[in-house]
Scaffold this active site. Structure first.
Site, mmCIF file in Angstrom:
data_model
loop_
_atom_site.group_PDB
_atom_site.id
_atom_site.type_symbol
_atom_site.label_atom_id
_atom_site.label_comp_id
_atom_site.label_asym_id
_atom_site.label_seq_id
_atom_site.Cartn_x
_atom_site.Cartn_y
_atom_site.Cartn_z
ATOM 1 N N HIS A 80 0.832 -1.207 0.000
ATOM 2 C CA HIS A 80 0.000 0.000 0.000
ATOM 3 C C HIS A 80 0.865 1.255 0.000
ATOM 4 O O HIS A 80 0.694 2.155 -0.836
ATOM 5 C CB HIS A 80 -0.913 -0.023 1.229
ATOM 6 C CG HIS A 80 -1.803 1.166 1.362
ATOM 7 N ND1 HIS A 80 -3.148 1.138 1.038
ATOM 8 C CD2 HIS A 80 -1.563 2.445 1.785
ATOM 9 C CE1 HIS A 80 -3.684 2.335 1.252
ATOM 10 N NE2 HIS A 80 -2.739 3.145 1.709
ATOM 11 N N GLU A 81 1.783 1.323 0.955
ATOM 12 C CA GLU A 81 2.636 2.523 1.044
ATOM 13 C C GLU A 81 3.560 2.626 -0.168
ATOM 14 O O GLU A 81 3.866 3.724 -0.635
ATOM 15 C CB GLU A 81 3.440 2.513 2.352
ATOM 16 C CG GLU A 81 2.588 2.514 3.615
ATOM 17 C CD GLU A 81 1.542 3.613 3.651
ATOM 18 O OE1 GLU A 81 1.758 4.674 3.036
ATOM 19 O OE2 GLU A 81 0.490 3.412 4.284
ATOM 20 N N HIS A 118 1.769 4.367 -2.910
ATOM 21 C CA HIS A 118 1.887 5.826 -2.758
ATOM 22 C C HIS A 118 3.252 6.294 -3.264
ATOM 23 O O HIS A 118 3.363 7.329 -3.936
ATOM 24 C CB HIS A 118 1.762 6.216 -1.288
ATOM 25 C CG HIS A 118 0.362 6.266 -0.767
ATOM 26 N ND1 HIS A 118 -0.647 6.957 -1.402
ATOM 27 C CD2 HIS A 118 -0.189 5.743 0.367
ATOM 28 C CE1 HIS A 118 -1.768 6.844 -0.694
ATOM 29 N NE2 HIS A 118 -1.515 6.108 0.369
ATOM 30 N N HIS A 129 3.485 6.616 -6.904
ATOM 31 C CA HIS A 129 2.786 7.828 -7.346
ATOM 32 C C HIS A 129 3.738 9.027 -7.294
ATOM 33 O O HIS A 129 3.719 9.896 -8.172
ATOM 34 C CB HIS A 129 1.576 8.060 -6.430
ATOM 35 C CG HIS A 129 0.520 8.923 -7.015
ATOM 36 N ND1 HIS A 129 -0.628 9.269 -6.336
ATOM 37 C CD2 HIS A 129 0.402 9.545 -8.222
ATOM 38 C CE1 HIS A 129 -1.388 10.034 -7.087
ATOM 39 N NE2 HIS A 129 -0.788 10.223 -8.241
#
Length: 686
Positions: free
Chosen positions: A477-478, A481, A484
């Site tokens: 999940h991190e 990010h 991104h």
């Protein structure tokens, strides 16, 4: 000015212009902030005093480029305040936060500057701007109008007061939660009450006790200590004790946050009213995909309607299982009603019975280093990135790992920091942040410095760091990010990377979690830490089957947090005098467990009272709809299909906040997202 050179104010003579952590002394931050604020003021003055008529270049672009040094110092300092804080850093944070708030207001309430911005804004139809330029112009204009530029003088003054108070109250809120977390420890000298706890968790607790020069075992409210304890310890009274300690953080203790919660909510409401908005939520959601509180509640209630029957079935199944299991146990007291401290314990046992699967069975296949390499390999196959560990990057703690990230042509993509283990000066949870944004200046594409921070179990003397499957998905999940941020490719700092609408920012992170459930991806990194055996196919099948285990309850829980958030920020909170009583009225729709009178979520709800999620917590579930819908394309084309990945990168990851996110999403997907994929994936509809 100090005699000693302040490295924060010098040109960073470091590898790839990275932060020189080892050279920075804490006491240098205050001088650095004061100097950087003064420099930023001069940059603003240069814009406002420009005798040439305002243009997009000399006003809007110049404004976006201003304050670069201040932004850099702020990112270094406030990241330290989250990941490596102490009393001195917290003191400095309390000193500088009001100064930064005042400076921000000095910009947005600067009438001469706003006049120039407004002049450019009102002539935008004649300027022949491209999409990114138009978005930047809109964003800069709104940064003034949404922060009081059109207010009367007395209202501007009140706005300044509110912002100064909020900056200090939110800081204090976070300090209290951290202090309350650190203040508690469960010290057991005899391991007879630790039946059920895995040896790895016992060893970690023993090492913590030894580090504190105590006999036996110490358990804390940090997740790597708290979660295994609540999941495995047979002793129900001990689980109850730890659960109640966790639930009562910063509630009716020496670190009580009740007044802070009430003041923050009231001030946010007053601020929104000053600016002409009905509530804080109306103000926030104007700049979100959801647009209005009504749309958020309609969205939440729509999912609630589908999820609640499933949640009630989940709860009944778990409660019946617990009652039966306790009645057969020699050590457990009879259970008549499932309590919150029973949830993780019996859920783990039920999952094991249903799927013959538990975290202890899986953990040997998820050695931290292997999972990291797996995330890197997924990024390589999808986006052509390679990660090279480097010792040339300075770091703020020995635990931090640093990488040079390269594109396929060998050019620098970014610098990546990874910080995985809990410690006293680090807040709970997991997050992504950056030390330097991506942007283009003087025809040079400045590449970002990105960091992820987690709290995983540390290696012990006998075992490496082995992750639970939930921790594996957290890391992915991190890392989503982080991608991104890494793949950002925009001109302007304020539109780069994760600078997107808040209910869009979780799409890249949540979509990457999907790879954790796919055989083709798991076989890359899920290898037994002792034998190097690839995770058996039957385990992969069980992981997929177990993915929807208790999903009704999980969905209800997530929705309840979003609804609590909206209850603080979507109304006039002036009638709320009792934090706990207010919370109970909200949770009545969603809480199936008996209430615990000594527990209060709001007083430790850092996401909405300290972080940036006020009136935005719903966005996790909103982004789940986006990610389930978007991942359908990967499932159809292949999870490592390069053309699909390139489309996702080109239309979403690289674009940052340069366009409305719905336009970007439709460009990738071909249509607006539908809720169906999420409901199907979650098993909430057949």
């Amino acid at each position: 000015m100090s005699v000693t050179k302040n490295p924060l104010l010098e040109k960073f003579d470091t590898f790839q212009n990275t932060a020189p952590f080892s050279l920075i002394k804490e006491e240098q931050f205050e001088e650095a902030f004061d100097t950087a604020i003064e420099l930023a003021r001069k940059e603003i003055d240069a814009i406002t005093n420009n005798t040439v008529a305002p243009t997009f270049e000399n006003t809007i672009e110049a404004l976006d480029a201003s304050g670069d040094l201040l932004s850099r110092i702020s990112s270094i300092f406030f990241n330290l305040n989250s990941a490596e804080t102490n009393d001195e850093i917290q003191r400095i944070a309390r000193e500088v936060s009001p100064k930064l708030s005042q400076f921000g207001n000095d910009i947005t309430l600067n009438e001469s500057l706003f006049k120039r911005v407004k002049e450019v804004y009102e002539s935008k139809n004649e300027l022949n701007l491209d999409v990114e330029q138009s978005t930047l112009l809109d964003k800069k204009y709104k940064s003034f109008s949404r922060n009081g530029a059109n207010l009367s003088k007395d209202k501007k003054s009140r706005l300044r007061e509110i912002d100064s108070q909020l900056s200090q109250l939110t800081l204090k809120f976070g300090e209290n939660v951290l202090a309350a977390t650190n203040a508690y420890e469960l010290h057991l000298e005899d391991d007879s009450r630790l039946a059920g706890l895995p040896e790895s968790a016992k060893e970690a607790a023993a090492e913590l006790a030894k580090a504190k020069e105590k006999e036996g075992y110490i358990f804390t409210l940090d997740y790597p200590s708290y979660i295994p304890f609540m999941t495995y310890v047979d002793d129900r009274e001990l689980r109850k004790e730890l659960s109640m300690a966790f639930g009562s953080r910063a509630f009716k203790d020496q670190f009580d946050n009740q007044d802070n919660v009430l003041q923050i909510a009231a001030l946010r409401y007053e601020r929104a009213q000053l600016l002409g908005y009905e509530t804080h939520a109306h103000f926030v959601l104007e700049e979100r995909m959801a647009m209005t509180p009504e749309k958020v509640m309609e969205f939440s209630n729509d999912i609630l309607e589908k999820a609640k029957p499933a949640a009630e079935r989940d709860f009944l199944e778990l409660q019946n299982f617990a009652i039966a299991a306790a009645s057969k146990s020699d050590v457990s007291e009879p259970i008549t009603k499932l309590q919150k401290w029973d949830a993780a314990y019996y859920a783990e046992k039920l999952k094991k019975q249903l799927f013959e699967l538990d975290d202890e069975l899986l953990k040997p296949y998820f050695k931290l280093e292997n999972v990291i390499d797996g995330a890197f390999e997924v990024a390589n196959r999808l986006f052509g990135l390679s990660f090279e560990k480097t010792t040339q990057v300075d770091k703020y703690h020995d635990d931090v790992m640093t990488y040079e990230v390269k594109n396929e042509d060998g050019s620098l993509n970014s610098i990546f920091y990874a910080d995985f283990f809990p410690r006293k000066g680090k807040r709970n949870g997991a997050w992504m942040t950056s030390f330097k944004s991506q942007y283009v200046e003087n025809n040079k594409n400045e590449r970002p410095h990105v960091s992820i921070v987690c709290n995983f179990t540390k290696p012990t003397n006998t075992k490496p760091s082995l992750l639970t499957f939930n921790e594996v998905t957290t890391l992915f999940h991190e890392f989503g990010h982080a991608l991104h941020g890494m793949l950002a490719n925009t001109r302007y700092r304020s539109l780069s990377g994760t600078s997107v609408y808040w209910d869009f920012v979780e799409l890249p992170s949540q979509i990457l979690e999907n790879w954790c459930y796919e055989k083709e991806a798991l076989e890359i990194f899920a290898r037994h830490y002792e034998t190097d055996e690839v995770i058996p196919l039957e385990y992969i099948e069980k992981i997929k089957k177990a993915a929807n285990f208790q999903e009704g309850l999980q969905t209800l829980r997530q929705l309840s947090f979003g609804m609590l958030d909206m209850s603080w920020h979507g109304i006039n909170p002036s009638d709320i005098t009792d934090v706990k009583a207010h919370e109970r009225t909200v949770f009545e729709k969603t809480d199936l467990y008996p209430d615990v009178s000594s527990s209060c979520m709001s007083t430790a709800f850092g996401h909405i009272f300290q972080g940036g999620y006020s009136a935005g917590y719903y966005s996790y579930k909103w982004a789940e709809v986006l990610d389930a819908d978007a991942f359908e394309v990967f499932k159809e084309k292949g999870i490592f299909d390069r053309s699909t990945a390139t489309s996702f990168k080109d239309h979403i990851l690289s674009k940052g906040g340069t366009e409305n996110p719905m336009i970007l999403y439709k460009r990738f997907r071909g249509s607006e997202p539908k809720i169906d994929a999420l409901l199907k994936r979650a098993g909430l509809v057949t």
